[in-house]
Design an enzyme around this catalytic site. Structure first.
Site, PDB file in Angstrom:
ATOM      1  N   HIS A 156       0.979  -1.448  -0.220  1.00 34.88           N
ATOM      2  CA  HIS A 156       0.290   0.014   0.306  1.00 34.88           C
ATOM      3  C   HIS A 156       1.075   1.432   0.210  1.00 34.88           C
ATOM      4  O   HIS A 156       2.026   1.285   0.744  1.00 34.88           O
ATOM      5  CB  HIS A 156      -0.905   0.281   1.477  1.00 34.88           C
ATOM      6  CG  HIS A 156      -2.102   1.301   1.038  1.00 34.88           C
ATOM      7  ND1 HIS A 156      -1.746   2.006   1.048  1.00 34.88           N
ATOM      8  CD2 HIS A 156      -3.434   0.647   0.879  1.00 34.88           C
ATOM      9  CE1 HIS A 156      -2.990   2.890   0.781  1.00 34.88           C
ATOM     10  NE2 HIS A 156      -3.932   2.213   0.665  1.00 34.88           N
ATOM     11  N   ASP A 182      -7.948  -5.048  -0.010  1.00 32.44           N
ATOM     12  CA  ASP A 182      -8.743  -5.871  -0.779  1.00 32.44           C
ATOM     13  C   ASP A 182      -7.449  -7.311  -0.947  1.00 32.44           C
ATOM     14  O   ASP A 182      -8.744  -8.136  -1.485  1.00 32.44           O
ATOM     15  CB  ASP A 182      -7.762  -5.201  -2.649  1.00 32.44           C
ATOM     16  CG  ASP A 182      -8.282  -3.645  -3.367  1.00 32.44           C
ATOM     17  OD1 ASP A 182      -7.228  -2.900  -2.399  1.00 32.44           O
ATOM     18  OD2 ASP A 182      -9.747  -3.579  -2.169  1.00 32.44           O
TER      19      ASP A 182
HETATM   20  C1  SDX Z   1      -6.184  -0.278  -3.062  1.00 28.03           C
HETATM   21  O1  SDX Z   1      -4.277   4.545  -2.597  1.00 28.03           O
HETATM   22  C2  SDX Z   1      -5.403   3.751  -1.366  1.00 28.03           C
HETATM   23  O2  SDX Z   1      -5.179   4.234  -0.527  1.00 28.03           O
HETATM   24  C3  SDX Z   1      -5.415   2.546  -2.767  1.00 28.03           C
HETATM   25  C4  SDX Z   1      -6.773   1.982  -1.032  1.00 28.03           C
HETATM   26  C5  SDX Z   1      -8.390   2.885  -1.190  1.00 28.03           C
HETATM   27  O3  SDX Z   1      -8.701   2.421  -0.487  1.00 28.03           O
HETATM   28  O4  SDX Z   1      -8.789   3.767  -2.058  1.00 28.03           O
HETATM   29  O5  SDX Z   1      -6.811   1.703  -0.696  1.00 28.03           O
HETATM   30  C6  SDX Z   1      -7.313   1.008  -2.343  1.00 28.03           C
HETATM   31  O6  SDX Z   1      -5.732   0.661  -3.633  1.00 28.03           O
HETATM   32  C7  SDX Z   1      -5.265  -0.581  -2.219  1.00 28.03           C
HETATM   33  C8  SDX Z   1      -4.276  -1.549  -3.151  1.00 28.03           C
HETATM   34  C9  SDX Z   1      -4.439  -2.207  -3.851  1.00 28.03           C
HETATM   35  N1  SDX Z   1      -2.824  -2.534  -4.475  1.00 28.03           N
HETATM   36  C10 SDX Z   1      -2.966  -4.208  -4.804  1.00 28.03           C
HETATM   37  O7  SDX Z   1      -3.267  -4.346  -3.752  1.00 28.03           O
HETATM   38  C11 SDX Z   1      -2.187  -4.221  -6.029  1.00 28.03           C
HETATM   39  C12 SDX Z   1      -0.447  -4.795  -5.273  1.00 28.03           C
HETATM   40  N2  SDX Z   1       0.209  -3.906  -4.508  1.00 28.03           N
HETATM   41  C13 SDX Z   1       1.100  -2.916  -5.777  1.00 28.03           C
HETATM   42  O8  SDX Z   1       1.056  -2.904  -6.894  1.00 28.03           O
HETATM   43  C14 SDX Z   1       1.449  -1.575  -4.563  1.00 28.03           C
HETATM   44  O9  SDX Z   1       1.983  -2.145  -3.398  1.00 28.03           O
HETATM   45  C15 SDX Z   1       0.348  -0.009  -4.802  1.00 28.03           C
HETATM   46  C16 SDX Z   1       0.525  -0.384  -6.132  1.00 28.03           C
HETATM   47  C17 SDX Z   1      -0.473  -0.863  -3.582  1.00 28.03           C
HETATM   48  C18 SDX Z   1       1.316   0.007  -3.932  1.00 28.03           C
HETATM   49  O10 SDX Z   1       2.449   0.742  -5.100  1.00 28.03           O
HETATM   50  P1  SDX Z   1       3.914   1.965  -4.584  1.00 28.03           P
HETATM   51  O11 SDX Z   1       3.300   2.308  -3.045  1.00 28.03           O
HETATM   52  O12 SDX Z   1       4.310   3.058  -5.895  1.00 28.03           O
HETATM   53  O13 SDX Z   1       4.948   0.897  -4.255  1.00 28.03           O
HETATM   54  P2  SDX Z   1       6.096   0.572  -5.047  1.00 28.03           P
HETATM   55  O14 SDX Z   1       5.644   0.163  -6.150  1.00 28.03           O
HETATM   56  O15 SDX Z   1       7.375   2.552  -4.799  1.00 28.03           O
HETATM   57  O16 SDX Z   1       6.695  -0.822  -4.398  1.00 28.03           O
HETATM   58  C19 SDX Z   1       7.980  -0.448  -3.565  1.00 28.03           C
HETATM   59  C20 SDX Z   1       8.211  -2.083  -4.214  1.00 28.03           C
HETATM   60  C21 SDX Z   1       8.824  -2.085  -4.719  1.00 28.03           C
HETATM   61  O17 SDX Z   1      10.181  -2.944  -4.589  1.00 28.03           O
HETATM   62  P3  SDX Z   1      11.239  -2.133  -4.533  1.00 28.03           P
HETATM   63  O18 SDX Z   1      12.105  -1.008  -6.154  1.00 28.03           O
HETATM   64  O19 SDX Z   1      11.691  -1.094  -3.843  1.00 28.03           O
HETATM   65  O20 SDX Z   1      12.402  -3.504  -5.144  1.00 28.03           O
HETATM   66  O21 SDX Z   1       7.646  -2.688  -3.597  1.00 28.03           O
HETATM   67  C22 SDX Z   1       7.673  -4.060  -3.991  1.00 28.03           C
HETATM   68  C23 SDX Z   1       7.668  -3.111  -4.885  1.00 28.03           C
HETATM   69  O22 SDX Z   1       8.092  -4.557  -6.584  1.00 28.03           O
HETATM   70  N3  SDX Z   1       6.201  -3.869  -4.330  1.00 28.03           N
HETATM   71  C24 SDX Z   1       5.491  -5.547  -4.434  1.00 28.03           C
HETATM   72  C25 SDX Z   1       4.617  -5.104  -3.902  1.00 28.03           C
HETATM   73  N4  SDX Z   1       3.646  -3.851  -3.324  1.00 28.03           N
HETATM   74  C26 SDX Z   1       4.275  -3.382  -3.836  1.00 28.03           C
HETATM   75  N5  SDX Z   1       6.757  -6.790  -4.813  1.00 28.03           N
HETATM   76  C27 SDX Z   1       5.509  -7.341  -4.899  1.00 28.03           C
HETATM   77  N6  SDX Z   1       4.259  -7.444  -4.303  1.00 28.03           N
HETATM   78  C28 SDX Z   1       3.466  -6.556  -4.317  1.00 28.03           C
HETATM   79  N7  SDX Z   1       2.231  -6.603  -4.178  1.00 28.03           N
END
Ligand code: SDX
Length: 430
Positions: free
Chosen positions: A306, A364
């Site tokens: 998140h 989710d």
């Molecule tokens: C919702 O914003 C809100 O409030 C949203 C929400 C709401 O109520 O409106 O809470 C609802 O959208 C919840 C989130 C649902 N999405 C998912 O579950 C999809 C999977 N999650 C990822 O796509 C991700 O965690 C996000 C999009 C939720 C957050 O992305 P960020 O903050 O941009 O984080 P990032 O992509 O910069 O990740 C940081 C690190 C990265 O690794 P490094 O580059 O540091 O090595 O964490 C890794 C990412 O690769 N990472 C994951 C991951 N999420 C982040 N690796 C594996 N699986 C994941 N799910």
């Protein structure tokens, strides 16, 4: 305005920027004068460090796992409130009195119907159109039916359309479900609760009476409360940005629905179930965890991570407990997907990669499992999220229009394209 300030040194120029603090959470550096004074923009892809507005609606502390609507902890609202009470709170800033709630509930109940022409819109969609595609289209077209009362500068029009949208979203979502099912729509019944109608309009048929399951109604009420608002998330920011141009409320909410559909945002609940089906069995979990860590593999663990919560999403904690209750009673009690979800959660929470990045289950991760246990099909999960989030979207839309500081949102950019060059006719281009 605090008397604190930040000092920015640019060569021999020193800039004082005011620090503006809120009632809770991080303060802000007021950079509005920056470009005029320095000719420089700030750059913040994804807005990780950017406050786009002032707001009094929802407060999140991602490190402490705190979520409050208008100051009320989500745990208290989840335990005691109805979704409509929460919708009123988000819009008006206070919990309704008995009289206020009765009036509000009466207005919502009596706005749940759609103009008959709107129901015919659904006949134009392919039988297997995604419910979110139908909702984007139908909600956007509501402005064609209410153009006489969408003066966004009229406070009464703003509230009336906010209520209209909250009232009609369940009817629109259920009609999308019925279109996919190839069944006739079920009209709302004004003797039934808001949440009960959501279930009834999806699952009732014209052949026999429909009994609303109290546990399903309780679980859906909870899910809607947990999904009602979440500060400046992608879809809410979309609603605010579209609204800042003066667009009508139906266009704004249609844009919010479109943004929510993305699998990185509200589409994640559907993506979680697809992922669990893809993993298939517990012995495949480590293979998929490895893929989630592999930078060259686009696979991500849906339902994990998140932007704000670097702790357990408080909503996931609340939902997890309800999951058991709903599954125990449902035919899904031994649904291997839930067991798989629990094992996946356990393994991920103990894996260094996830621990180092504070990747916890978010709302989710579990909501899809409950929706499925309620016999709601996967392609309807995000539509359910959109119904609930409409309360938050309209609250932010109103707050944005009432904010004296608000102006059309128009970010700038860091230009990295070609510098000026001369056009050459195609005859001279080899
Ligand atoms: C919702 O914003 C809100 O409030 C949203 C929400 C709401 O109520 O409106 O809470 C609802 O959208 C919840 C989130 C649902 N999405 C998912 O579950 C999809 C999977 N999650 C990822 O796509 C991700 O965690 C996000 C999009 C939720 C957050 O992305 P960020 O903050 O941009 O984080 P990032 O992509 O910069 O990740 C940081 C690190 C990265 O690794 P490094 O580059 O540091 O090595 O964490 C890794 C990412 O690769 N990472 C994951 C991951 N999420 C982040 N690796 C594996 N699986 C994941 N799910």
């Amino acid at each position: 305005m605090s008397d604190q300030h930040a000092i920015l040194t640019l060569g021999d120029e020193i800039l004082r920027l005011n620090i503006v603090n809120g009632t809770e959470g991080p303060g802000t550096i007021d950079i509005a004068p920056l470009y005029k004074q320095t000719g420089l923009f700030t750059r913040d892809p994804g807005f990780l460090s950017t406050a786009s507005c002032n707001s009094q609606i929802t407060y999140i502390d991602g490190d402490a796992g705190i979520l409050r609507y208008r100051g009320y902890p989500i745990e208290q609202l989840a335990e005691h409130a109805s979704f409509l009470e929460v919708a009123y709170l988000l819009i008006h800033g206070e919990l309704p009195t008995r009289v206020e709630f009765a009036e509000f509930e009466h207005v919502i109940t009596n706005h749940t119907m759609l103009k008959e022409g709107l129901f015919r819109f659904f006949e134009g969609f392919h039988y297997d159109a995604h419910p979110m595609a139908m909702m984007v289209g139908v909600v956007g077209s509501l402005s064609a039916f209410y153009h006489d009362t969408i003066d966004i500068h009229n406070p009464e029009h703003r509230i009336r359309n906010a209520y209209r949208l909250i009232a009609k979203m369940p009817t629109i979502a259920a009609a999308a479900y019925k279109h996919n099912a190839g069944e006739l729509v079920i009209y709302p019944n004004n003797q039934v609760s808001y949440i009960g109608n959501m279930l009834r309009m999806m699952f009732a048929t014209h052949c026999e009476p429909y009994q609303i399951d109290p546990l399903a109604e309780k679980a859906l009420n909870l899910l809607f409360i947990l999904h009602a608002d979440h500060e400046q998330n992608a879809s809410t920011s979309t609603v605010r940005l579209v609204g800042s141009s003066g667009a009508n409320p139906f266009a704004c909410i249609s844009a919010g629905i479109a943004s929510l559909w993305g699998p990185a945002h509200g589409g994640a609940n559907e993506a979680v179930l697809n992922m669990l089906n893809q993993i298939g069995s517990v012995d495949k979990i480590s293979e998929y965890i490895a893929r989630a860590k592999d930078k060259d593999d686009p696979f991500r663990l849906m339902g994990f991570g998140h932007r704000v919560y670097k702790n357990y999403d408080p909503r996931a904690k609340i939902i997890r407990d309800v999951c058991y209750a709903v599954l125990e009673q449902s035919a899904d009690a031994n649904n291997p997907l839930f067991e798989l979800a629990l094992r996946l959660e356990e393994i991920a929470l103990n894996d260094d990669y996830f621990i180092a990045r504070n990747l916890y289950p978010n709302v989710d991760f579990y909501s899809g499992i409950i929706y499925r246990a309620l016999n709601i099909p996967e392609n309807m999960f995000t539509a359910m999220f959109a119904v609930a989030r409409t309360a938050g979207w309209v609250s932010h839309w109103i707050e944005m229009l009432e904010d004296p500081e608000h102006r059309i949102g128009r970010p700038r950019q860091l230009y990295q394209g070609a510098q000026q060059r001369v056009y050459q006719p195609v005859s001279q281009r080899s």
